[in-house]
Design a protein around this motif. Structure first.
Motif, PDB file in Angstrom:
ATOM      1  N   GLY A 112       0.789  -1.219   0.000  1.00 30.61           N
ATOM      2  CA  GLY A 112       0.000   0.000   0.000  1.00 30.61           C
ATOM      3  C   GLY A 112       0.820   1.267   0.000  1.00 30.61           C
ATOM      4  O   GLY A 112       1.867   1.356   0.662  1.00 30.61           O
ATOM      5  N   TYR A 113       0.335   2.247  -0.774  1.00 32.60           N
ATOM      6  CA  TYR A 113       0.896   3.597  -0.812  1.00 32.60           C
ATOM      7  C   TYR A 113      -0.247   4.517  -0.391  1.00 32.60           C
ATOM      8  O   TYR A 113      -1.177   4.735  -1.159  1.00 32.60           O
ATOM      9  CB  TYR A 113       1.371   3.954  -2.227  1.00 32.60           C
ATOM     10  N   PHE A 114      -0.199   5.019   0.818  1.00 34.92           N
ATOM     11  CA  PHE A 114      -1.333   5.729   1.397  1.00 34.92           C
ATOM     12  C   PHE A 114      -1.231   7.248   1.300  1.00 34.92           C
ATOM     13  O   PHE A 114      -2.036   7.963   1.871  1.00 34.92           O
ATOM     14  CB  PHE A 114      -1.524   5.341   2.856  1.00 34.92           C
ATOM     15  N   GLY A 115      -0.248   7.769   0.587  1.00 34.95           N
ATOM     16  CA  GLY A 115      -0.073   9.209   0.511  1.00 34.95           C
ATOM     17  C   GLY A 115       0.619   9.717   1.762  1.00 34.95           C
ATOM     18  O   GLY A 115       1.220   8.950   2.507  1.00 34.95           O
ATOM     19  N   GLY A 116       0.541  11.008   1.983  1.00 36.60           N
ATOM     20  CA  GLY A 116       1.233  11.564   3.131  1.00 36.60           C
ATOM     21  C   GLY A 116       0.735  12.937   3.506  1.00 36.60           C
ATOM     22  O   GLY A 116      -0.237  13.440   2.934  1.00 36.60           O
ATOM     23  N   GLU A 117       1.396  13.508   4.475  1.00 37.61           N
ATOM     24  CA  GLU A 117       1.045  14.847   4.960  1.00 37.61           C
ATOM     25  C   GLU A 117       2.305  15.600   5.369  1.00 37.61           C
ATOM     26  O   GLU A 117       3.287  14.989   5.796  1.00 37.61           O
ATOM     27  CB  GLU A 117       0.145  14.760   6.199  1.00 37.61           C
ATOM     28  N   PHE A 118       2.228  16.908   5.248  1.00 32.36           N
ATOM     29  CA  PHE A 118       3.179  17.805   5.894  1.00 32.36           C
ATOM     30  C   PHE A 118       2.405  18.464   7.019  1.00 32.36           C
ATOM     31  O   PHE A 118       1.447  19.194   6.769  1.00 32.36           O
ATOM     32  CB  PHE A 118       3.699  18.891   4.943  1.00 32.36           C
ATOM     33  N   ASN A 119       2.786  18.190   8.249  1.00 32.61           N
ATOM     34  CA  ASN A 119       2.115  18.778   9.402  1.00 32.61           C
ATOM     35  C   ASN A 119       3.126  19.672  10.126  1.00 32.61           C
ATOM     36  O   ASN A 119       3.876  19.216  10.989  1.00 32.61           O
ATOM     37  CB  ASN A 119       1.583  17.686  10.329  1.00 32.61           C
ATOM     38  N   PHE A 120       3.126  20.941   9.755  1.00 30.87           N
ATOM     39  CA  PHE A 120       4.100  21.888  10.307  1.00 30.87           C
ATOM     40  C   PHE A 120       3.939  22.080  11.808  1.00 30.87           C
ATOM     41  O   PHE A 120       4.899  22.421  12.492  1.00 30.87           O
ATOM     42  CB  PHE A 120       4.009  23.233   9.568  1.00 30.87           C
ATOM     43  N   ASP A 121       2.747  21.839  12.336  1.00 27.08           N
ATOM     44  CA  ASP A 121       2.517  21.995  13.765  1.00 27.08           C
ATOM     45  C   ASP A 121       3.326  20.985  14.590  1.00 27.08           C
ATOM     46  O   ASP A 121       3.597  21.218  15.756  1.00 27.08           O
ATOM     47  CB  ASP A 121       1.025  21.832  14.086  1.00 27.08           C
ATOM     48  N   LYS A 122       3.680  19.863  13.969  1.00 25.35           N
ATOM     49  CA  LYS A 122       4.390  18.812  14.698  1.00 25.35           C
ATOM     50  C   LYS A 122       5.862  18.678  14.294  1.00 25.35           C
ATOM     51  O   LYS A 122       6.557  17.813  14.788  1.00 25.35           O
ATOM     52  CB  LYS A 122       3.670  17.478  14.502  1.00 25.35           C
ATOM     53  N   MET A 123       6.316  19.523  13.388  1.00 30.32           N
ATOM     54  CA  MET A 123       7.700  19.457  12.926  1.00 30.32           C
ATOM     55  C   MET A 123       8.609  20.340  13.779  1.00 30.32           C
ATOM     56  O   MET A 123       8.173  21.362  14.294  1.00 30.32           O
ATOM     57  CB  MET A 123       7.807  19.945  11.474  1.00 30.32           C
ATOM     58  N   ASN A 124       9.869  19.926  13.859  1.00 27.53           N
ATOM     59  CA  ASN A 124      10.840  20.788  14.523  1.00 27.53           C
ATOM     60  C   ASN A 124      11.370  21.816  13.510  1.00 27.53           C
ATOM     61  O   ASN A 124      11.028  21.775  12.323  1.00 27.53           O
ATOM     62  CB  ASN A 124      11.968  19.966  15.161  1.00 27.53           C
ATOM     63  N   PHE A 125      12.206  22.719  13.986  1.00 30.27           N
ATOM     64  CA  PHE A 125      12.719  23.808  13.155  1.00 30.27           C
ATOM     65  C   PHE A 125      13.408  23.289  11.889  1.00 30.27           C
ATOM     66  O   PHE A 125      13.182  23.792  10.792  1.00 30.27           O
ATOM     67  CB  PHE A 125      13.691  24.672  13.977  1.00 30.27           C
ATOM     68  N   PHE A 126      14.250  22.271  12.041  1.00 25.40           N
ATOM     69  CA  PHE A 126      15.014  21.755  10.901  1.00 25.40           C
ATOM     70  C   PHE A 126      14.110  21.075   9.883  1.00 25.40           C
ATOM     71  O   PHE A 126      14.290  21.231   8.671  1.00 25.40           O
ATOM     72  CB  PHE A 126      16.123  20.810  11.374  1.00 25.40           C
ATOM     73  N   ALA A 135       9.977  21.051  -0.729  1.00 26.31           N
ATOM     74  CA  ALA A 135       8.591  20.975  -1.213  1.00 26.31           C
ATOM     75  C   ALA A 135       8.023  22.346  -1.565  1.00 26.31           C
ATOM     76  O   ALA A 135       6.922  22.445  -2.103  1.00 26.31           O
ATOM     77  CB  ALA A 135       7.702  20.301  -0.173  1.00 26.31           C
ATOM     78  N   LYS A 136       8.753  23.382  -1.220  1.00 28.18           N
ATOM     79  CA  LYS A 136       8.341  24.759  -1.525  1.00 28.18           C
ATOM     80  C   LYS A 136       6.952  25.088  -0.959  1.00 28.18           C
ATOM     81  O   LYS A 136       6.113  25.687  -1.623  1.00 28.18           O
ATOM     82  CB  LYS A 136       8.371  24.995  -3.030  1.00 28.18           C
ATOM     83  N   THR A 137       6.754  24.676   0.291  1.00 24.53           N
ATOM     84  CA  THR A 137       5.527  25.033   0.989  1.00 24.53           C
ATOM     85  C   THR A 137       5.843  25.272   2.458  1.00 24.53           C
ATOM     86  O   THR A 137       6.798  24.706   2.991  1.00 24.53           O
ATOM     87  CB  THR A 137       4.435  23.943   0.855  1.00 24.53           C
ATOM     88  N   ASP A 138       5.053  26.112   3.070  1.00 22.85           N
ATOM     89  CA  ASP A 138       5.200  26.355   4.509  1.00 22.85           C
ATOM     90  C   ASP A 138       3.857  26.175   5.209  1.00 22.85           C
ATOM     91  O   ASP A 138       3.615  26.720   6.266  1.00 22.85           O
ATOM     92  CB  ASP A 138       5.776  27.742   4.776  1.00 22.85           C
ATOM     93  N   ARG A 139       2.979  25.396   4.568  1.00 24.69           N
ATOM     94  CA  ARG A 139       1.641  25.153   5.116  1.00 24.69           C
ATOM     95  C   ARG A 139       1.397  23.655   5.258  1.00 24.69           C
ATOM     96  O   ARG A 139       2.009  22.849   4.576  1.00 24.69           O
ATOM     97  CB  ARG A 139       0.588  25.730   4.179  1.00 24.69           C
ATOM     98  N   ASN A 140       0.461  23.336   6.133  1.00 26.01           N
ATOM     99  CA  ASN A 140       0.049  21.948   6.279  1.00 26.01           C
ATOM    100  C   ASN A 140      -0.577  21.479   4.968  1.00 26.01           C
ATOM    101  O   ASN A 140      -1.370  22.194   4.362  1.00 26.01           O
ATOM    102  CB  ASN A 140      -0.969  21.795   7.414  1.00 26.01           C
ATOM    103  N   VAL A 141      -0.195  20.286   4.540  1.00 26.59           N
ATOM    104  CA  VAL A 141      -0.697  19.696   3.303  1.00 26.59           C
ATOM    105  C   VAL A 141      -1.066  18.252   3.598  1.00 26.59           C
ATOM    106  O   VAL A 141      -0.284  17.530   4.221  1.00 26.59           O
ATOM    107  CB  VAL A 141       0.379  19.727   2.187  1.00 26.59           C
ATOM    108  N   SER A 142      -2.249  17.833   3.168  1.00 24.89           N
ATOM    109  CA  SER A 142      -2.651  16.439   3.323  1.00 24.89           C
ATOM    110  C   SER A 142      -2.949  15.841   1.956  1.00 24.89           C
ATOM    111  O   SER A 142      -3.757  16.386   1.200  1.00 24.89           O
ATOM    112  CB  SER A 142      -3.882  16.312   4.222  1.00 24.89           C
TER     113      SER A 142
END
Length: 158
Positions: A112-126, A135-142
């Motif tokens: 299975g390939y279930f896709g992914g998310e960028f969750n900036f709220d849970k990421m550290n600075f790096f 990814a050229k984004t600074d927003r949460n993406v699902s």
């Protein structure tokens, strides 16, 4: 027949996908989050579903360690494998190939390939800096692919 969904989730995407999968399987699966439990007894399960997230091209290290530790036992069970990643197509397939040992991939009843998310709220600075640059984004993406989860569940249920 008892089923376990064994997973690890760094920022929550794999956790969401594992719960969605359990719901698709009519909650007929035990959810085992390796972020909370590392001592797991697989003897009581006939089917083991393994899943984790890909970060910087590599599988979550908790899933990697679990797979290495239990590889011999896992090859005696009915297994299914999934990844959560933001890549698609050949790149996602390459990440899947690198995520799990060949012996497990070959015997698995479902991939299975279930896709992914960028969750900036849970990421550290790096992590935020890397995602912003690559990814050229600074927003949460699902980009979770619910249809892929449903199809994966169907393959396991037959």
């Amino acid at each position: 027949m008892k089923t376990a969904i064994v997973y690890a989730s760094k920022h929550g995407c794999t956790d969401k996908c594992a719960h969605t999968l359990a719901n698709e399987l009519n909650n007929n699966a035990a959810l085992i989050n390796l972020d909370r439990s590392t001592d797991v007894n697989l003897d009581e399960f006939d089917t083991i579903i393994l899943g984790g997230s890909i970060h910087a091209g590599a599988m979550n290290r908790k899933i990697k360690k679990f797979t290495d530790k239990y590889l011999e036992l896992l090859t005696t069970k009915k297994t299914a494998l999934f990844i959560c990643c933001m890549e698609e197509g050949e790149k996602a397939q390459e990440q899947f190939q690198n995520a799990f040992p060949e012996s497990l991939r070959e015997q698995a009843i479902a991939h299975g390939y279930f896709g992914g998310e960028f969750n900036f709220d849970k990421m550290n600075f790096f992590e935020k800096a890397i995602i912003k640059k690559i990814a050229k984004t600074d927003r949460n993406v699902s980009r979770i692919k619910d249809n892929n989860i449903k199809e994966f569940a169907r393959q396991i249920s037959v």
